[in-house]
Design an enzyme around this catalytic site. Structure first.
Site, PDB file in Angstrom:
ATOM      1  N   ASP A 122      47.204 107.324  48.833  1.00  0.00           N
ATOM      2  CA  ASP A 122      48.876 107.321  48.910  1.00  0.00           C
ATOM      3  C   ASP A 122      49.372 106.698  47.675  1.00  0.00           C
ATOM      4  O   ASP A 122      48.832 106.405  46.903  1.00  0.00           O
ATOM      5  CB  ASP A 122      49.037 106.454  50.358  1.00  0.00           C
ATOM      6  CG  ASP A 122      50.105 106.720  51.128  1.00  0.00           C
ATOM      7  OD1 ASP A 122      51.216 106.953  50.445  1.00  0.00           O
ATOM      8  OD2 ASP A 122      50.218 107.021  52.412  1.00  0.00           O
ATOM      9  N   LEU A 127      52.343 112.203  44.835  1.00  0.00           N
ATOM     10  CA  LEU A 127      52.123 113.594  45.077  1.00  0.00           C
ATOM     11  C   LEU A 127      52.834 114.464  44.002  1.00  0.00           C
ATOM     12  O   LEU A 127      52.272 115.572  43.942  1.00  0.00           O
ATOM     13  CB  LEU A 127      52.624 113.985  46.522  1.00  0.00           C
ATOM     14  CG  LEU A 127      51.617 113.442  47.477  1.00  0.00           C
ATOM     15  CD1 LEU A 127      52.004 113.789  48.763  1.00  0.00           C
ATOM     16  CD2 LEU A 127      50.136 114.441  47.576  1.00  0.00           C
ATOM     17  N   GLY A 176      53.600 112.754  52.175  1.00  0.00           N
ATOM     18  CA  GLY A 176      54.944 113.293  52.124  1.00  0.00           C
ATOM     19  C   GLY A 176      55.851 112.779  52.981  1.00  0.00           C
ATOM     20  O   GLY A 176      55.689 111.471  53.443  1.00  0.00           O
ATOM     21  N   HIS A 178      58.553 120.570  63.858  1.00  0.00           N
ATOM     22  CA  HIS A 178      59.842 120.765  63.414  1.00  0.00           C
ATOM     23  C   HIS A 178      60.133 121.983  62.668  1.00  0.00           C
ATOM     24  O   HIS A 178      61.048 122.556  62.267  1.00  0.00           O
ATOM     25  CB  HIS A 178      60.560 119.543  62.945  1.00  0.00           C
ATOM     26  CG  HIS A 178      60.532 118.495  63.825  1.00  0.00           C
ATOM     27  ND1 HIS A 178      61.705 118.246  64.746  1.00  0.00           N
ATOM     28  CD2 HIS A 178      59.766 117.189  63.836  1.00  0.00           C
ATOM     29  CE1 HIS A 178      61.295 117.381  65.656  1.00  0.00           C
ATOM     30  NE2 HIS A 178      60.377 116.739  64.945  1.00  0.00           N
ATOM     31  N   TYR A 191      63.428 118.752  56.628  1.00  0.00           N
ATOM     32  CA  TYR A 191      62.082 118.499  56.834  1.00  0.00           C
ATOM     33  C   TYR A 191      61.331 119.786  57.503  1.00  0.00           C
ATOM     34  O   TYR A 191      60.261 119.945  56.985  1.00  0.00           O
ATOM     35  CB  TYR A 191      62.074 117.120  57.763  1.00  0.00           C
ATOM     36  CG  TYR A 191      60.831 116.965  58.290  1.00  0.00           C
ATOM     37  CD1 TYR A 191      59.823 116.388  57.520  1.00  0.00           C
ATOM     38  CD2 TYR A 191      60.401 116.985  59.807  1.00  0.00           C
ATOM     39  CE1 TYR A 191      58.318 116.026  58.032  1.00  0.00           C
ATOM     40  CE2 TYR A 191      59.273 116.650  60.227  1.00  0.00           C
ATOM     41  CZ  TYR A 191      58.209 116.245  59.550  1.00  0.00           C
ATOM     42  OH  TYR A 191      56.970 115.768  60.006  1.00  0.00           O
ATOM     43  N   LYS A 246      58.035 122.003  56.209  1.00  0.00           N
ATOM     44  CA  LYS A 246      56.844 122.360  56.749  1.00  0.00           C
ATOM     45  C   LYS A 246      56.360 123.723  56.971  1.00  0.00           C
ATOM     46  O   LYS A 246      55.472 124.127  56.629  1.00  0.00           O
ATOM     47  CB  LYS A 246      56.783 121.759  58.014  1.00  0.00           C
ATOM     48  CG  LYS A 246      56.875 120.018  58.009  1.00  0.00           C
ATOM     49  CD  LYS A 246      55.525 119.598  57.426  1.00  0.00           C
ATOM     50  CE  LYS A 246      55.681 118.162  57.254  1.00  0.00           C
ATOM     51  NZ  LYS A 246      54.265 117.489  56.423  1.00  0.00           N
ATOM     52  N   ARG A 255      60.714 114.452  76.082  1.00  0.00           N
ATOM     53  CA  ARG A 255      60.503 115.500  75.395  1.00  0.00           C
ATOM     54  C   ARG A 255      59.011 115.375  74.689  1.00  0.00           C
ATOM     55  O   ARG A 255      58.287 116.257  74.844  1.00  0.00           O
ATOM     56  CB  ARG A 255      61.393 115.299  74.103  1.00  0.00           C
ATOM     57  CG  ARG A 255      61.114 116.277  72.834  1.00  0.00           C
ATOM     58  CD  ARG A 255      62.258 116.383  71.651  1.00  0.00           C
ATOM     59  NE  ARG A 255      61.605 116.918  70.684  1.00  0.00           N
ATOM     60  CZ  ARG A 255      60.793 116.244  69.705  1.00  0.00           C
ATOM     61  NH1 ARG A 255      60.824 114.668  69.770  1.00  0.00           N
ATOM     62  NH2 ARG A 255      60.424 116.953  68.729  1.00  0.00           N
TER      63      ARG A 255
END
Ligand code: 15L
Length: 279
Positions: A39, A57, A78, A118, A141, A145, A179
């Site tokens: 990380d 990254l 990320g 998402h 976002y 992905k 949800r």
């Protein structure tokens, strides 16, 4: 499931200091001894028997150093929520490409990529979707992905890396609201899916849903089950808690209609009837 799990494999976990990384680190450690954590920041509570290598990254030299000699990468690193375009671009698009490219150059055989619900958040809750639907991202976002899933397909087909993309719902000890009764995944079940990506002999390129055994699921996860996934978490066991939390949140006329929830309603500037697939 026949596996190629061996004690000598070097497996790298990016995003190890994040929320999901922190939850799954102790579950992965006994399965994959010698797991390398990575990380930007040192994970909280790093133990003396854990290996940590810092890397940004977006820095190819740092990422190359982390994946050198690795057999497999679990890529959680990320930005994990909606954010400004430049932050998403650097962390999730440039960063994801840097990771896959470093993995290719280092001869890494497998990548498990933490995608997200998402990427398909604008599907209505009334519809059950499988892994092969057209992406319908609900946020910058979500777009990042979808990009990661596409990049994974390229590296699988062109370079032969075994890639598993997990469209993760919401990871935690229990569903946070109504949800999440449909998309919740326990840390244990997420680790089971990651292990399929790391070990299953038949994987070329897969998109699997990161969800537990949820009666209210919106996702058809038959492919994960065919690969041996046997989730043990059941969202319904936590319904009372989720409904109580939902009562405190209140209605969201746009978000309540779509799988992505508040990621759909944020910045929304459309006729709700025109959002999501027409059919
Ligand atoms: C995600 O992809 C996020 O990383 C996480 O923070 C949650 O917002 C989750 O989705 C969700 O949809 O609940």
């Amino acid at each position: 499931m026949a596996t190629d799990r061996t004690a000598s494999r070097r497996i790298v976990l990016t995003g190890a200091a994040g929320g999901v990384g922190t939850m799954i680190r102790p579950l992965l450690a006994p399965l994959y001894p010698g797991l390398v954590l990575s990380d930007k920041a040192t994970p909280a509570g790093l133990r003396a028997d854990e290996t940590f290598v810092a890397a940004d990254l977006t820095r190819p030299d740092e990422v190359a150093a982390v994946v050198a000699g690795a057999d497999a990468v679990i890529h959680l690193g990320g930005y994990s929520v909606e954010g400004p375009w430049d932050a998403i671009l650097q962390a999730n698009i440039v960063g994801c490409h840097t990771l896959f490219e470093a993995a290719r150059q280092a001869g890494v055989r497998r990548v498990v990529f933490a995608s997200s619900n998402h990427a398909v958040g604008f599907y209505p809750r009334a519809r059950t979707i499988g892994p092969d639907v057209t992406v319908r991202p609900d946020s910058r976002y979500g777009v990042s992905k979808a990009f990661g899933e596409a990049l994974g397909a390229l590296y699988a087909d062109k370079y032969g890396i075994s890639v598993t993309c997990l469209r993760i719902g919401n990871v935690g000890p229990r569903p946070l609201d109504v949800r999440r009764l449909s998309i919740w995944v326990s840390p244990e079940d997420l680790v089971q899916l990651i292990a399929i990506g790391l070990d299953h002999p038949d994987i070329r390129y897969e998109i699997l849903y990161g969800a537990s055994d949820n009666a209210a699921a919106w996702w058809d996860n038959a492919r994960a089950r065919a690969l041996g996934y046997r989730p043990t978490g059941r969202a319904e066991d936590h319904r009372a808690h989720a409904e109580a939390e939902q009562a405190r949140i209140g209605p969201d006329p746009v978000g309540d209609r779509f799988q992505g929830g508040s990621f759909c309603s944020a910045e929304f500037d459309n006729d709700v009837a025109r959002a999501g697939p027409a059919d």
